[in-house]
Design a protein around this motif. Sequence first.
Motif, PDB file in Angstrom:
ATOM      1  N   LYS C 471      -9.363  -7.605 -11.110  1.00 45.07           N
ATOM      2  CA  LYS C 471      -8.918  -8.852 -10.480  1.00 45.07           C
ATOM      3  C   LYS C 471     -10.130  -9.534  -9.905  1.00 45.07           C
ATOM      4  CE  LYS C 471      -4.201  -8.785  -8.725  1.00 45.07           C
ATOM      5  NZ  LYS C 471      -3.367  -8.421  -7.583  1.00 45.07           N
ATOM      6  N   ASP C 472     -10.455 -10.695 -10.379  1.00 49.11           N
ATOM      7  CA  ASP C 472     -11.629 -11.460  -9.927  1.00 49.11           C
ATOM      8  C   ASP C 472     -12.823 -10.539  -9.687  1.00 49.11           C
ATOM      9  OD1 ASP C 472      -9.437 -13.194  -9.489  1.00 49.11           O
ATOM     10  OD2 ASP C 472      -9.395 -12.553  -7.384  1.00 49.11           O
ATOM     11  N   GLN C 473     -13.316  -9.933 -10.709  1.00 53.45           N
ATOM     12  CA  GLN C 473     -14.510  -9.089 -10.620  1.00 53.45           C
ATOM     13  C   GLN C 473     -14.281  -7.806  -9.827  1.00 53.45           C
ATOM     14  OE1 GLN C 473     -17.811 -10.376 -11.732  1.00 53.45           O
ATOM     15  NE2 GLN C 473     -16.564 -11.942 -12.708  1.00 53.45           N
ATOM     16  N   LYS C 474     -13.132  -7.740  -9.150  1.00 59.62           N
ATOM     17  CA  LYS C 474     -12.903  -6.528  -8.349  1.00 59.62           C
ATOM     18  C   LYS C 474     -11.922  -5.648  -9.090  1.00 59.62           C
ATOM     19  CE  LYS C 474     -14.573  -8.076  -4.159  1.00 59.62           C
ATOM     20  NZ  LYS C 474     -15.155  -7.432  -3.058  1.00 59.62           N
ATOM     21  N   LEU C 475     -11.857  -4.424  -8.641  1.00 60.11           N
ATOM     22  CA  LEU C 475     -10.926  -3.500  -9.269  1.00 60.11           C
ATOM     23  C   LEU C 475      -9.828  -3.185  -8.275  1.00 60.11           C
ATOM     24  CD1 LEU C 475     -13.758  -1.245 -10.609  1.00 60.11           C
ATOM     25  CD2 LEU C 475     -12.238  -2.615 -12.047  1.00 60.11           C
ATOM     26  N   GLU C 476      -8.614  -3.224  -8.760  1.00 62.49           N
ATOM     27  CA  GLU C 476      -7.518  -2.935  -7.846  1.00 62.49           C
ATOM     28  C   GLU C 476      -6.870  -1.613  -8.239  1.00 62.49           C
ATOM     29  OE1 GLU C 476      -4.488  -5.979  -6.181  1.00 62.49           O
ATOM     30  OE2 GLU C 476      -3.386  -4.677  -7.555  1.00 62.49           O
ATOM     31  N   LEU C 477      -6.822  -0.729  -7.274  1.00 64.11           N
ATOM     32  CA  LEU C 477      -6.244   0.592  -7.508  1.00 64.11           C
ATOM     33  C   LEU C 477      -4.876   0.647  -6.866  1.00 64.11           C
ATOM     34  CD1 LEU C 477      -9.271   1.131  -7.916  1.00 64.11           C
ATOM     35  CD2 LEU C 477      -8.956   3.312  -6.794  1.00 64.11           C
ATOM     36  N   ARG C 478      -3.918   1.118  -7.619  1.00 62.29           N
ATOM     37  CA  ARG C 478      -2.591   1.238  -7.035  1.00 62.29           C
ATOM     38  C   ARG C 478      -2.269   2.717  -6.919  1.00 62.29           C
ATOM     39  NH1 ARG C 478       2.407  -1.625  -6.384  1.00 62.29           N
ATOM     40  NH2 ARG C 478       4.098  -0.222  -6.951  1.00 62.29           N
ATOM     41  N   SER C 479      -1.890   3.107  -5.714  1.00 64.94           N
ATOM     42  CA  SER C 479      -1.551   4.519  -5.548  1.00 64.94           C
ATOM     43  C   SER C 479      -0.640   4.687  -4.341  1.00 64.94           C
ATOM     44  CB  SER C 479      -2.827   5.337  -5.342  1.00 64.94           C
ATOM     45  OG  SER C 479      -3.538   4.804  -4.264  1.00 64.94           O
ATOM     46  N   GLU C 480      -0.052   5.840  -4.298  1.00 61.69           N
ATOM     47  CA  GLU C 480       0.787   6.136  -3.145  1.00 61.69           C
ATOM     48  C   GLU C 480      -0.033   6.930  -2.146  1.00 61.69           C
ATOM     49  OE1 GLU C 480       4.261   8.570  -3.826  1.00 61.69           O
ATOM     50  OE2 GLU C 480       4.931   8.344  -1.757  1.00 61.69           O
ATOM     51  N   ASP C 481      -0.018   6.500  -0.914  1.00 57.27           N
ATOM     52  CA  ASP C 481      -0.648   7.287   0.138  1.00 57.27           C
ATOM     53  C   ASP C 481       0.442   8.183   0.698  1.00 57.27           C
ATOM     54  OD1 ASP C 481      -1.824   8.350   2.306  1.00 57.27           O
ATOM     55  OD2 ASP C 481      -2.562   6.471   3.145  1.00 57.27           O
ATOM     56  N   ILE C 482       0.471   9.388   0.194  1.00 55.34           N
ATOM     57  CA  ILE C 482       1.629  10.246   0.451  1.00 55.34           C
ATOM     58  C   ILE C 482       1.780  10.585   1.931  1.00 55.34           C
ATOM     59  CG2 ILE C 482       2.555  12.559   0.007  1.00 55.34           C
ATOM     60  CD1 ILE C 482       1.488  12.269  -2.823  1.00 55.34           C
ATOM     61  N   LEU C 483       0.655  10.933   2.551  1.00 60.16           N
ATOM     62  CA  LEU C 483       0.774  11.377   3.937  1.00 60.16           C
ATOM     63  C   LEU C 483       1.137  10.226   4.879  1.00 60.16           C
ATOM     64  CD1 LEU C 483      -2.114  13.952   4.177  1.00 60.16           C
ATOM     65  CD2 LEU C 483       0.254  14.283   3.529  1.00 60.16           C
ATOM     66  N   ASN C 484       0.812   9.007   4.483  1.00 56.75           N
ATOM     67  CA  ASN C 484       1.150   7.881   5.344  1.00 56.75           C
ATOM     68  C   ASN C 484       2.335   7.088   4.817  1.00 56.75           C
ATOM     69  OD1 ASN C 484      -0.917   8.293   7.291  1.00 56.75           O
ATOM     70  ND2 ASN C 484      -2.353   7.661   5.714  1.00 56.75           N
ATOM     71  N   GLU C 485       2.960   7.621   3.779  1.00 57.12           N
ATOM     72  CA  GLU C 485       4.173   7.035   3.234  1.00 57.12           C
ATOM     73  C   GLU C 485       4.044   5.551   2.956  1.00 57.12           C
ATOM     74  OE1 GLU C 485       7.799   8.392   5.076  1.00 57.12           O
ATOM     75  OE2 GLU C 485       6.623   9.804   6.259  1.00 57.12           O
ATOM     76  N   LYS C 486       3.105   5.228   2.129  1.00 56.30           N
ATOM     77  CA  LYS C 486       3.026   3.823   1.732  1.00 56.30           C
ATOM     78  C   LYS C 486       2.369   3.692   0.370  1.00 56.30           C
ATOM     79  CE  LYS C 486      -1.221   2.973   4.252  1.00 56.30           C
ATOM     80  NZ  LYS C 486      -1.819   2.521   5.463  1.00 56.30           N
ATOM     81  N   ILE C 487       2.586   2.526  -0.200  1.00 52.26           N
ATOM     82  CA  ILE C 487       1.919   2.180  -1.448  1.00 52.26           C
ATOM     83  C   ILE C 487       0.663   1.437  -1.069  1.00 52.26           C
ATOM     84  CG2 ILE C 487       2.039   0.377  -3.229  1.00 52.26           C
ATOM     85  CD1 ILE C 487       3.289   2.736  -4.284  1.00 52.26           C
ATOM     86  N   ILE C 488      -0.445   1.823  -1.658  1.00 50.64           N
ATOM     87  CA  ILE C 488      -1.627   1.036  -1.333  1.00 50.64           C
ATOM     88  C   ILE C 488      -2.198   0.418  -2.589  1.00 50.64           C
ATOM     89  CG2 ILE C 488      -2.421   1.868   0.885  1.00 50.64           C
ATOM     90  CD1 ILE C 488      -3.893   4.039  -0.419  1.00 50.64           C
ATOM     91  N   GLU C 489      -2.524  -0.834  -2.457  1.00 44.81           N
ATOM     92  CA  GLU C 489      -3.221  -1.522  -3.529  1.00 44.81           C
ATOM     93  C   GLU C 489      -4.589  -1.826  -2.988  1.00 44.81           C
ATOM     94  OE1 GLU C 489      -0.533  -4.631  -4.498  1.00 44.81           O
ATOM     95  OE2 GLU C 489       0.708  -3.312  -5.720  1.00 44.81           O
ATOM     96  N   GLN C 490      -5.533  -0.999  -3.361  1.00 46.35           N
ATOM     97  CA  GLN C 490      -6.851  -1.071  -2.757  1.00 46.35           C
ATOM     98  C   GLN C 490      -7.810  -1.799  -3.669  1.00 46.35           C
ATOM     99  OE1 GLN C 490      -7.779   0.094   0.378  1.00 46.35           O
ATOM    100  NE2 GLN C 490      -9.559  -1.136  -0.150  1.00 46.35           N
TER     101      GLN C 490
END
Lengths: 141, 354, 598, 326, 582
Positions: C471-490
């Motif tokens: 995405k615009d020269q950047k890379l977007e990682l999608r993953s679940e942060d299991i211990l914090n119970e959330k989806i992160i799009e980093q």
Amino acid sequence: MSFNPKIVSFLCNWCSYTGADLAGTSRMKYASNIRIIRVMCSGRVEPTFVLKAFQQGADGVLICGCHPGDCHYHEGNYNCLRRFKLMQKFIDQMGIEKDRMKLKWISASEGKDFAKLVDQFTEEIREFGPCKVKEIVETLS
Amino acid sequence: MRYRVNPDLKLDLNRFGVKEDWQDCFHCGNCTAVCSLTEENILFPRRIIRNVQLGFKNKLVTDVDPWLCYYCGECSETCPREANPGELMMSFRRWLTIKYDWTGIARLFYKSLPAFLIAMIVVAIGIIVIGITKDFKAEAMMEFGHKFEKYVIYAVACLILLPNLLRMFWFVILKNKLKVPVFAYISNSLSLFVNLFTQKNYLKCEGDTFRWVEHLLIVIGYLGLLVITVFFNWFNTDSETVKWIGYIVGALVFIFTFDFVLKRSSKKRESSKFSHPSDWMFVVWLFLLGLTAFITRILVDAGAIENNLWVYFIHLIVIAQWGLLIVPFGKWTHFLYRAFAIYFSNLKQAALMK
Amino acid sequence: MGDKIGICFYDSGQGFSDYFNFKELYDYASGLPQVTKIWNTTELDLKSPEKINEQIKEVNPDKMILAGDFPGEIKNLFVSAMSLAGKKAENIELASFVEHAYLNGQSTEMAKVVLLCAIKGVDIRKVLVPDEVDVHPDTLVIGGGIAGIQASLEIANGGQKVFLLEKTGTIGGHMAMFDKTFPTLDCAACILTPKMVDVGQHSNIELITYAELKSISGVPGDYKVTIHKKARKVNLATCIGCGICSEKCPRVAPSEFDAGIAMRKAIYIPFPQAVPNKYLVDEANCTYFENGKCKVCVKLCPVPDCIDLDEKDTDVEITVGNIIVASGFKPFDAKRIERFGYGKFPNVLTSLEFERLINASGPTGGNITFRSQDKKGNWIFKDGSGTPSKIAVIHCIGSRDENYNKYCSKVCCMYSLKLAHLIKEKIPEADVFEYFIDMRAFGKGYEEFYERIKQENVHMIRGRTASIKEKDQKLELRSEDILNEKIIEQEVDMVVLAIGLEAAENSNELANMLGIPSSKEGWYNEVNYNSNPVNTSTGGISIAGLCQGPKDIPDTVAQASAAAARVLQSIIKGKIQKSIKDIKLTDVETSINQLMKK
Amino acid sequence: MAKTEAKPKLKLAVYWGAACGGCCVSVLDVHEKLFTVLEHADLVFWPIALDIKYKDVKAMPDGHIDLTLFNGAVRNSENEEMAKLLRKKTKVLVAYGSCAHMGGIPGLANFSSKEEIFSRVYEESESTINPDKIRPVPEFEVKEGILDIPVFYNDVRTLDQVVNVDYYLPGCPPQTERLVEVFLAIVTGAELPPAGSVIGALNKTQCDECERKQTEDKSISEFKRPIDIVDDGESCFLEQGVICMGPATRGGCDVRCIEGNAPCRGCYGPPDDIPDPGSKMLSAVGTIIKGNNESEINATVDTIDDPAGLFYRFSLPNSILRRKVL
Amino acid sequence: MMEDTRIGLYVCWCGTNIAKMVDVEQVAKELGDLPNVVLSKTYKYMCSDPGQDMIIQDIQENNLNRVVVAACSPRIHELTFRRALANAGLNPYMFQMANIREQVSWVHTDREEATKKAKSLIAGAISRVAYHEALEKRTVEIDPATLILGGGIAGMSAALEIADAGKQVYLVEKKAQLGGQLLQVDLTFPFMYSAQQLRQMIIEKVVQHPNIQVFNNQVVEEVNGYIGNFSTQIKNGKKKETELKFGNVIVATGLKAFDPQGIEAYAYGKFPNVITSLEFEKMLLKGKIQTKEGKVPKNIAIIHCVGSRNKDYHEYCSRTCCMTALKFANQLKSAIPDSNVYELYADMRSFGKGCEELYTKTSTKGVTFLMFDQQDKLPEVIKAGKNDGCEMLIQMDEKLSGEEVEIPADLIVLMVGMEAHEDAKKTGHSVGISLCGNSFYIEKHPKLDPVATTTDGVYIVGNCQGPKDIPDSICQAKAAAARILGTINKKQVEIEVTTAFANEELCCGCQTCVQVCPYTALSYEEEKNISVVNEALCKGCGTCGSACPCGAISSRHFTDKQILSQIEGLMEMILQEEISEN
């Protein structure tokens, strides 16, 4: 120019020198005032060396060896400790602050502790200010 | 609240189709992340797998998330442990269906295929008996059929579907002690209808537009057929418009359901790999429904219905089985629960936002 | 005597029935005296010790033998069942086929020996003792990585001659490519190069680089090995390593040593500390071999006749008594997992590439930069093309994944932590994200290292990244942060894929040539997992290092030394055991009976 | 006794700097051998015995004196001036006795500054009444002109810290026998040791000659002063807990003190090539402290009252540190 | 000095490792002007072949007789360069290294300061090297026998490897029986092979081996001597002490299980059905899995990381517990198919060959895995209520669900970690090896020399070096055997050259040194009234030299003169810099 302490340090080959190397390989940063001299064992460190260092202008002397009981040569570090205690009393008599010399145990895995120790000792010596031995010896001769 | 770990749940769940693959899940989080429907507070399938693994029944029954899944199958495809999260979700929806059903009949049907088949036969016999009473006269039969459809719809809606929806509401909103702002109920109602008819969330499942279109056309076809037959009395209408619309929607239903049947048999797609009897019943009966309706009307147009009444008769049996069994206790409820789940989920978000 | 023996066959369903003909074994067992009853686990209810007990009771055997690929798996079930019948656990004996008989593919014959031993109550290890023959004192070590280096030095320091065979132009293997080694962070080159130099200078080691094993004949203790030496086209004896040839060479190719992230010339030295430190010509990328022209290197070389572009491959034959296989591994090909965009997004790197990038001796001098295109359009790393401020490291790429490799590659967690540390060291303000499933910090000082990295403000996320998008020269990682119970799009600037390890290319070919068994994944099998982790079923051939399975450096080194132990032992004794795999049932029947009488 | 006219007589000088006079007495201790000495030498300068003025010495040509025995440390400007003068006039200058060699007892003054010494001596000492706090001044004007006395330095120095010394003859005082031996060696023209050597002493330390019983067990948990022990007269002083400088002090004195049941104080100084006169002994004493734990060690160290005074009793100005830092 | 001192100075870039923080060119240029330095050069990698060749060539062409290399730590490359000197025909000890990487460029951030520091360290080295003396290498014969401490799998494997080569082995075991920890194991992970068979076979082989002499119930109090020539006193059965002579020692004393009594949360010792993994293993060996009350347990919980990975107990990971726990779960599911097995873990460390596969298999069997935080919040075992239908409950924060959960349990197995024996230090001292922070024996190099120790001829294998599984232990055992067989094969080994040296001319016979030496290398010779050094015993620590009051003892390569001149050299350089600045 502000006072930049000069510290001579004697490190035993097995624990402390390795610990200092570890500080290096781990890229831990510490004050650059220290000059390390490698000896095989802290038990090799003689009062003569310490006196020589002061005479040559050192402001502090740091001796490091293996932790009690961990000496690569079993008891060398105890010998160092004994001499160190007597030595401290002696330099105190000679008008040199006895804490200008320090003996600490640094193991091969304590790179971090070593870095911390150097920083701390450098600051302590900075507090003391310059050691006058060299000046005296120079004016005498 | 402290939950008791109860591995016995799996014994219960086994009957709903899923294999025990989900036991292999080692919680890498891949499935949740790979799913394009997951959001900040909507985490599945891993969370659900976890709750199933630990047997948190009480927690599971109040969970609305499983309905948000359209089973694109990507989670199962990329699962590093082949734990098949997609199928677990599917099975779990079946489990939820029986939990919502107040009558307990759904439980019986899902768990026991024989029971369901017997019910089907009973319904068929019922229709046959009615047919006998009507002397198999086309006109009478069709009139009966028309009324029957109407009353069944009303009855099922009032006695089964509505109470079940209320139960669902009770589980997912009230039991969770969510304080939903009143305004949210209204503001989200539009999307409820949109979703109900278009299942537009399906589109979020990446790369699966065709499946959504198929799905949408079936929904249009099915609802169209329902409306056209029940309210416009398609079989007896003289209106050309109604007649042709009826043809179109009828065709939509059986053509696309046929495709569904084919897909399910080929098992190529992740979502078609595992089929529960209820899945088969649903697509096959929908197919039959469309097909028989279509043929019946052709026969009517051709004026040959009298001699071929058996076609309509089959249609009636199918309708009866559909309306009395599959709609209230079978897979049909998915249609409803899915849409309401989105609605409830939105309510939940609103409550949490507050 | 006259005890009744019951046998139960068990197939764990891992595909070993391809190697062990259970039907044949069943028939064989039923023909043996004392064997009263034979079951097959398929006929038994493995969920019910009670039912099994019922069935056992009918026969009431004095001894129960569980025979199969991994019969230990059902041992406790039978212990339970037998104890219901008042029998003791000692009355159960395992006839473990994979443990003792999975020696060279078709192993039914050997499984019979295992079965017979179990029936007779004789330890199989006593039976599978091959005869001894004289041994040639020289040794061949295949593979010049750290395992091969260690094994060679161990033997050579013991005063014996070693031929060290290396496929590429230099020894050093993968370890030479690494920047630092976990958990002590000493630099790989610093500790490896002295050993390499040692090898190069050792009077007992004959280094054969740029060469491969072609064929092998002979018997344990006296192997005739033919080695195919690829034409280096530079004379090893006269090359002074001045580098003029390389400097002026007009052609470039991706550098193998730099994991392809930088270019090298067609005539080149793999890396500055290579041993031997001599140039070689890469025929595939040399202009001369395309159109017969150029020869710039030959013209400029200050040493007469040093470069001979027309040199041809040669074969040499040597005789050795022992062989140590240390052929290493190959990194997992990250392109196979499309979701991560490796090969598509320039700033998604494999860990091996990153090792080179962050290495002070790498193309950027250890500066972490973005990948960019050179004039010729090659994607390379060079200094000064921007510094990433957010870097993600994703664990378990191609490992612990049923779709790729089921096994854990053992080293990735630790090297990923190490990389995190190195990034923080180079770019202190950088955000580093580690996406992991289970953190496997198991070795000496590893857990402590993990704790340290956590203290360094590296973001530890329990959760596997599902996909990477640009995405615009950047890379977007999608993953679940299991211990914090959330989806992160980093959003990050750079992603490092912690690729797993796979069996080396052509590992099966080599295995077949040497007659050693390998697993489905291509890892070589030891003769006995527990009691003999370095020897193989072929006499005189040992395995060491990664070719046996993923492992870290200390374990590799220990194993390499262990392999050397067997070699030295045989040389000191002057005798070597023949191959276990060649032992036939008929050969040992009498010895089994004799052992039983005792 | 037949006269031998062959060689001219040696010209001999003896001078004292900051000294107690004991060294001069030790020269007198040659007793009847004096005649042998005089047979070979003329005394050209010896303030304690002969009336020869400084100006006479100044008048001598350079290198006129063959041998000067300089005893005493350099404490003031007169000592320094004479040391330099004699150096000029002498062929072979010998630092005679501990004070010239290492500073000696006067060297202990290096624990104090000139100011401390003056205020003690001229103001504070119990026998002093000096309400006006009058202190000596180097120059004082009187009617007759200017009176001057030597300037008192802040530090005591050894002879070799002021001038070049050819030989050292250690001891407080040196053994007269050693002096005679040295003297005769010079006279007979025997080959002299290289310049800068210590002569008239051994290079092995006292223990080598000491008759007391020694063992390897020297762990000490309490150090004592000689008066605190009942000496058994047989066993090593160190092992009895008394710090005896014997192990670190070169022999040559015939273990005089120890023979007299007193521990060695180290007047002969350390053997050749030892960089610091006291630190070796300090190190050795440190080594034999008993116990491994810090408090035990501290307690033992506390029993050594005055390590600096002990280990550098005769040698402080010659040590690496030279003096106390003030 | 007899000849001119001609020093060659080489400053290494170490790529950018040094050059980035130290101005190597300036350093080389300025220090090249110091007295006695005849040439001064820099190079990218001094340790590389060309770097070494450069030194060799310079020595030969410029008649250098001393060399200083300023590069990395002498612990890494001192030997490399000494060898280069030797290759050039110069005594390898005419060499000094200045550590300007680990102790300068890597630890400082100000380039100017770092350069200054490097200069002074090198100046010290230059000043020191002038006083270096040529030392000659010496060798000692190797006694072909080997002493092995510890009769576990590692010790026995090493013994067999050496004995099979026809060499004598003395195997000393503290307990009455050989086998060590293996005695308590039924099946081994991950393939469920029989440990009993393995054990029986190996023990039998060891006991019957003509070249192995086993001493059961024995502890070695003290080992004297040095590589190639060790000796110890040992009781042979009930007979009187005999002296054993041997050339090498392998320490394979293993570890012991952590005692979970100190962890209150697990209520070990309080509830009878909370047992350790060892106790459970015993149960499996006996074949009866039951609670203390004799019932077959329905709910069994296995708690990982007991005493491991927690700052309050041991920070390290015990490496084998995860797999053992998975093995247990499989065995339980096999023995009691309808039981509920719970694994409470922190990270699942199934990293070896076949291990991840076992983890999968265990999951498939329906074992429930629950994750806890081993650092901050341990699960807590409490007594269950009357209606809970079980005996105990475990309460925990389950990380994967984010919920607080409770688990019913009839039997709880604590996967206790491994820790050092209490007498590890004593044993270490008896053979002259030291411990690392966790009381494991410390290896010579954690990566490239994992079985050797800093004491030549003494090796550490198996668990005593750090927790490990059977194949890894055996590998280490064989690795040590390889080294020993190598030395035996060569029949001799080079020994320490930098020993102490007593000058007969100076020694007064005070015997202070004799008492100080930990290796009894010094002894008193009454006839001459002097102390003498047995250089084969001396390890060169130099303590005796410092204790010697008369300066008779010097430590080769660490003489007073050398060290004092190093101090002088480096301090002078600092002051010179200071003056030039002001």
